[in-house]
Design an enzyme around this catalytic site. Structure first.
Site, PDB file in Angstrom:
ATOM      1  N   HIS A  42       3.736   3.041   9.780  1.00 18.30           N
ATOM      2  CA  HIS A  42       4.779   3.716   9.651  1.00 18.30           C
ATOM      3  C   HIS A  42       6.715   3.551  10.441  1.00 18.30           C
ATOM      4  CE1 HIS A  42       2.416   8.018   8.262  1.00 18.30           C
ATOM      5  NE2 HIS A  42       1.898   7.973   9.136  1.00 18.30           N
ATOM      6  N   ASP A  82      -0.619   7.029  14.432  1.00 16.25           N
ATOM      7  CA  ASP A  82      -1.488   7.160  13.401  1.00 16.25           C
ATOM      8  C   ASP A  82      -1.292   6.730  11.981  1.00 16.25           C
ATOM      9  OD1 ASP A  82       1.556   8.114  12.933  1.00 16.25           O
ATOM     10  OD2 ASP A  82       1.043   9.565  11.541  1.00 16.25           O
ATOM     11  N   GLU A  83      -2.477   6.845  11.062  1.00 13.08           N
ATOM     12  CA  GLU A  83      -2.108   6.354   9.548  1.00 13.08           C
ATOM     13  C   GLU A  83      -1.546   5.009   9.546  1.00 13.08           C
ATOM     14  OE1 GLU A  83      -1.271  10.057   7.535  1.00 13.08           O
ATOM     15  OE2 GLU A  83      -0.073   8.919   8.162  1.00 13.08           O
ATOM     16  N   SER A  84      -2.576   4.191  10.416  1.00  7.71           N
ATOM     17  CA  SER A  84      -2.189   2.393  10.786  1.00  7.71           C
ATOM     18  C   SER A  84      -2.918   1.390   9.562  1.00  7.71           C
ATOM     19  CB  SER A  84      -2.271   1.510  11.863  1.00  7.71           C
ATOM     20  OG  SER A  84      -0.491   2.203  12.409  1.00  7.71           O
TER      21      SER A  84
END
Ligand code: TNX
Length: 519
Positions: A275, A338-340
């Site tokens: 992100h 998150d969401e790496s």
């Protein structure tokens, strides 16, 4: 008319009025009695207090009422201001005026008010006693008083308006010390004034944390003096192609101070190592996905990452954390995490462990989305559960605290149903009732209550861009989350909540909140 006579007449009128009310109360189903009423247990309080005992009479708030404080003087002044906003009465504070009725604020002793946010209200015909252990508790109590003041005065006496508050005792304390709202100001930016408007509402419902998601692929929203391009370049974009925006450090301080006046802690989040497109677009040396960063205004997630092996990345993070920590009085710093999806797992673990040390060095407690539990982190760090229960359980096993934010229940950006104007539905559709129908301490099987710091409702902003669209998604569901965070599970009841929720329209309309539906 002399004062004594006037008082007798007033008292008689009050008694007659109360008599009429109780006759009506017998004839109508309880839910149809709106205001005023004399049953304290039926008051439309949200969150629902711990215990309420009604004595079925009324305290007549009027121009002959004064406020006296033995402690927490600023809370007395604040209460006077709020009463003036609601009723136009200007009640003197600590002015040694002889009065018929007094609202007395003092530090309470004993067990009843030993938690920092707990309080007790003892309401009789001529006095309202507010006791709390701390100013914070007294502040929460003032919200209850505001909610007890009826919308309309009894104006049986043409020029002597009186607002009738039901008598009895309320003892109250929160189930969780952390009751949060997250606003994503990265996908779309929200100005200081827009956020302040929301802080007023959060305070009214006893929410005590504002988590600001300050950075993401589409925009960087906080001035960092040592890395100016973050906002000069990274601050000028947003989802869909608008101009973005950012907070100067002074803007941020103003927000933090405004929140602090309401006993709300601001938690800054700088999301990493994924992100991070806006940061890498501003400073390409940070980038780790092997591509030349470009401005991004879409809504896909998981394509960006910092380079976990570059020294400059950690110098950068140290500068960012230091500058933000210096203007953040609260104890927490949120690192996202998150969401790496394009960060190799071993790099991710290495990165989180290093960033944790940086956060600690700068005097803050690290919070991260539940994925951070893949790393070996300290038991003082906090995991924010959103999607993977195993991560929450692992955190608890490490002795860590968990913030409960299940996407399927507590994501404010989920549509109410398929007709909703704004929102997404990747996790669920969340109607008003469903948003309320879960119990935070039971939601993750096997997670001990002592590991739960509290609850938070995140509002991601891919589909919203102004107060109106924000409020459509946030209200009324956020009011339900305020209750789920504060009220003991034994006192949660959908039917009773919906009755109290319907009554919020007076306050929300006055504050010009464009809620979805209170039904
Ligand atoms: C998942 S929840 C995200 C966000 C999105 C959101 C949309 C989480 C930690 N990450 O990046 O904005 O879904 O609902």
């Amino acid at each position: 008319m002399e004062v004594a006579k006037f008082r007798i007449v007033l008292k008689n009128l009050l008694l007659v009025f109360l008599g009429i009310l109780s006759i009506q109360a017998c004839q109508q189903p309880a839910k149809e009695i709106i205001f005023p009423q004399t049953d304290l247990t039926a008051a439309a309080l949200i969150p629902k207090p711990q215990t309420i005992e009604a004595t079925h009479s009324a305290f007549g708030l009027d121009k002959n009422t004064v406020i006296q404080t033995a402690d927490f003087n600023t809370i007395g002044t604040y209460l006077s201001k709020k009463i003036e906003e609601q009723t136009a009465l200007v009640l003197p504070v600590n002015q040694n005026i002889k009065a018929d009725k007094v609202i007395f604020i003092r530090k309470g002793a004993g067990n009843t008010v030993k938690d920092k946010e707990s309080y007790q209200l003892t309401i009789s015909n001529d006095s309202l006693l507010l006791e709390a252990a701390t100013a914070e508790g007294a502040f929460r109590a003032v919200q209850t008083i505001r909610q007890l003041i009826p919308q309309t005065a009894n104006d049986t006496l043409a020029n002597h308006k009186m607002w009738l508050l039901p008598t009895g005792t309320i003892f109250d304390r929160p189930n969780f010390g952390y009751r949060g709202f997250m606003l994503d100001v990265a996908r779309h930016f929200f100005s200081v004034d827009e956020v302040k408007k929301q802080l007023d509402i959060l305070a009214y419902y006893k929410i005590n944390v504002l988590h600001l998601h300050l950075t993401d692929d589409q925009g960087w929203r906080i001035e960092i003096k040592s890395w100016p391009k973050l906002t000069e370049v990274g601050g000028t974009s947003e989802v869909g192609g608008g101009n973005g925006g950012f907070y100067t450090q002074d803007d941020y301080k103003e927000l933090v101070a405004y929140a602090a006046e309401r006993y709300i802690t601001v938690i800054p989040e700088v999301d990493m190592p994924g992100h991070t497109n806006a940061a890498s677009f501003s400073y390409p040396e940070l980038n780790g996905n092997g591509k030349t960063p470009k401005r991004y205004i879409g809504t896909e997630v998981g394509f960006s990452t910092f380079d976990a092996h570059k020294k400059v990345v950690y110098t950068f993070i140290d500068d960012v954390v230091r500058e933000i920590a210096a203007i953040t009085p609260g104890p927490y710093f949120h690192i996202g995490g998150d969401e790496s999806h394009v960060t190799p797992k071993k790099d991710y673990v290495y990165f989180v462990e290093k960033v944790e040390k940086i956060v600690q060095k700068n005097g803050k407690i690290m919070i991260g989305w539940d994925e951070i539990t893949q790393a070996e982190i300290d038991s003082t760090s906090i995991a924010q559960y959103w999607n993977t229960p195993e991560n929450a359980l692992k955190a608890a096993k490490n002795g860590m605290k968990v913030i409960v934010s299940p996407a399927k229940k507590a994501y404010l950006d989920m549509q109410y149903d398929k007709h909703s104007t704004y929102g997404l539905h990747w996790a669920a559709y969340i109607p008003v009732d469903t948003a309320y129908q879960w119990i935070p301490e039971n939601y993750i099987k096997g997670l001990p209550k002592e590991n739960i710091l509290g609850i938070e409702a995140p509002l991601w902003s891919e589909t919203i861009f102004d107060s109106q669209s924000l409020e459509y998604l946030a209200y009324p569901r956020l009011i339900g989350y305020a209750e789920l965070g504060w009220t003991s599970k034994e006192n949660l009841n959908l039917k009773d909540y919906k009755r109290r929720l319907a009554q919020q329209r007076y306050f929300l309309d006055k504050k010009e909140i464009k809620y979805y539906s209170l039904e």
